[in-house]
Design a protein around this motif. Structure first.
Motif, short mmCIF file in Angstrom:
data_model
loop_
_atom_site.label_atom_id
_atom_site.label_comp_id
_atom_site.label_asym_id
_atom_site.label_seq_id
_atom_site.Cartn_x
_atom_site.Cartn_y
_atom_site.Cartn_z
N ILE A 16 0.79 -1.20 0.02
CA ILE A 16 0.09 0.02 0.27
C ILE A 16 1.00 1.22 -0.16
CG2 ILE A 16 -1.82 -1.00 1.06
CD1 ILE A 16 -1.09 0.23 3.73
N ARG A 17 2.17 1.06 0.39
CA ARG A 17 2.97 2.27 0.13
C ARG A 17 4.03 2.00 -0.92
NH1 ARG A 17 -0.36 4.98 3.35
NH2 ARG A 17 -0.55 3.98 5.35
N SER A 44 4.87 -3.45 9.71
CA SER A 44 3.50 -3.27 10.25
C SER A 44 3.40 -1.69 9.44
CB SER A 44 3.69 -3.01 11.50
OG SER A 44 4.67 -1.98 12.00
N ASP A 45 2.21 -1.34 9.25
CA ASP A 45 1.62 -0.09 8.94
C ASP A 45 0.44 0.24 9.66
OD1 ASP A 45 2.17 1.93 6.35
OD2 ASP A 45 -0.08 1.38 6.74
N HIS A 46 0.13 1.62 9.85
CA HIS A 46 -0.97 1.99 10.70
C HIS A 46 -2.29 1.66 10.03
CE1 HIS A 46 -1.26 5.45 8.41
NE2 HIS A 46 0.07 5.84 8.52
N ASP A 47 -2.36 1.39 8.76
CA ASP A 47 -3.48 1.33 8.05
C ASP A 47 -3.59 -0.28 7.77
OD1 ASP A 47 -4.25 3.86 7.78
OD2 ASP A 47 -3.03 4.23 5.86
N LEU A 48 -2.86 -1.29 8.57
CA LEU A 48 -3.15 -2.28 8.18
C LEU A 48 -2.90 -3.23 9.69
CD1 LEU A 48 -0.59 -3.22 5.26
CD2 LEU A 48 -2.88 -3.60 5.19
N ARG A 50 -2.30 -5.94 12.67
CA ARG A 50 -0.83 -6.50 12.99
C ARG A 50 -0.95 -7.89 12.46
NH1 ARG A 50 3.07 -8.68 16.09
NH2 ARG A 50 1.46 -10.00 17.64
N ARG A 61 2.95 -8.83 11.04
CA ARG A 61 3.51 -7.49 10.80
C ARG A 61 4.27 -7.21 12.09
NH1 ARG A 61 -1.48 -7.22 8.17
NH2 ARG A 61 -1.09 -7.31 5.92
N ASP A 63 6.85 -4.17 13.77
CA ASP A 63 7.36 -2.84 13.99
C ASP A 63 8.71 -2.60 14.48
OD1 ASP A 63 7.88 -0.13 14.30
OD2 ASP A 63 5.78 0.20 15.37
#
Length: 389
Positions: A16-17, A44-48, A50, A61, A63
């Protein structure tokens, strides 16, 4: 078979990025999950979430910031996730530095290194001794071009019997030919939305960094516009810093260069993989002016899938994708704006030639670069390694 993919720490999966490696991990894991138990360990990503399951693929995911450091922190977090998974085969994409540690911790598991370029096996990212240890730790090394295979064996002759060439793929449904009924509709809508009218469009997609040669392409476009005055350059790629949100120095210099040369540029910013096809459809030519070794160049395959002729540097593995004079033109003197401008002018000035090249390019992708083909080839590698363990 139980298969785990360990993605790089740079971007999340699904991509997504952005990130071409993450895109490959995403597409391949989905295909392999049709017949095998598959998990992906990634950033990890704040829009996905864990943890989640998507298209039969389990995602875990990490971090890296929570484990101290960045690359080491990511590896620590990934090891925690791996310790909770049962697997027969672990594929590590583009992070050979992880292999020796993984070999010590999982001595009986099959380890596959998927190498998308040589960048992570050479200084300054990895010294000769550590690189050799990484290569030795892999049961097999899957590379995405003959160019990378030759480079790898030249640097590490002991790897010769463990290297497999599996070129990347393109989702031919996601990237329809711009001359198909669906492609024509997408093209019409995209060009209207972008306000392009009937102007010829040269499209670049990728990382906006010096080695991708965008500075040379902008200078070439100034020459192109002397013969094709309406020509426009369209650029997809992230210009802003994640940390500050400001435009980074190199993209800022490119904008100033384009302005000084009176080259109109449509800066699109980062475009998610699921939306990029409409911009290929809106274009008339794909450009890949890389100035340092390119393993293959995903932009070439995506452009060809959409029926675009391609003008690219004759460097690295690009000639394995672009057939010179058939699906586009390869440029030998690729740091020379005049050498780059010549074939761009020829394609934009000869619509019949452009159409023929585009049709041939689409056929090449359908025959040799579909994700079905990639998935089947990688599955054969996995089965061979598993049966000969």
């Amino acid at each position: 078979m139980r298969i785990v993919f360990l993605a790089p720490e740079a971007f999340p999966v699904p991509p997504i990025r952005g990130g071409s490696v993450e895109h490959c991990v995403d597409r391949l894991s989905r295909f392999i999950a049709r017949r095998h138990q598959v998990a992906v360990v990634g950033r990890s990503d704040h829009d996905l979430p864990r943890r989640n399951r998507e298209d039969r693929v389990e995602h875990r995911r990490v971090d890296p910031r929570l484990s101290g450091g960045y690359l080491r922190g990511y590896l620590r977090g990934a090891l925690r996730e791996l310790s909770g998974l049962k697997f027969d085969l672990l594929q590590v994409d583009n992070r050979p530095v992880f292999l020796p540690v993984l070999r010590k911790l999982f001595p009986k598991r099959i380890l596959v290194l998927a190498l998308h370029s040589m960048n992570f096996l050479v200084p300054p990212l990895l010294g000769p001794s550590r690189a050799s240890d990484a290569v030795k730790a892999a049961d097999a090394i899957a590379v995405n071009s003959e160019f990378v295979r030759r480079s790898l064996i030249q640097a590490f002759p002991e790897a010769a019997g463990r290297v497999w060439v599996v070129r990347p793929g393109v989702d031919i449904e996601l990237f329809p030919s711009r001359r198909s009924p669906r492609g024509l509709l997408i093209r019409h809508e995209a060009r209207n939305k972008l306000g392009l009218g009937s102007r010829p469009v040269v499209f670049f997609a990728g990382r906006i960094i010096p080695r991708k040669g965008l500075h040379t392409l902008i200078r070439a476009m100034a020459l192109v516009r002397r013969q094709v005055p309406e020509a426009v350059l369209m650029v997809a790629g992230r210009r802003k810093s994640f940390r500050t949100g400001k435009i980074k120095p190199y993209p800022a210099r490119l904008a100033h260069l384009a302005s000084s040369l009176k080259v109109p540029v449509k800066w699109l910013g980062f475009i998610p993989p699921g939306r990029i096809a409409q911009f290929y459809a809106a274009a008339d030519l794909g450009a890949c002016p890389s100035e340092k070794d390119e393993a293959l160049g995903l932009i070439n395959l995506e452009a060809m899938a959409c029926g675009l002729p391609v003008v690219a540097s004759r460097i690295g593995g690009i000639p394995e994708a672009v057939v010179d004079g058939e699906t586009g033109f390869l440029v030998d003197d690729y740091t020379n704006p005049e050498a780059l401008a010549g074939p761009i002018i020829e394609v934009l000035s000869r619509p019949v030639l452009a159409q023929e090249m585009g049709l041939r390019g689409r056929r090449v992708v359908e025959d040799h670069f579909s994700w079905e083909r990639v998935g089947e080839e990688m599955e054969r590698v996995y089965r061979y390694l598993h049966s000969n363990r």
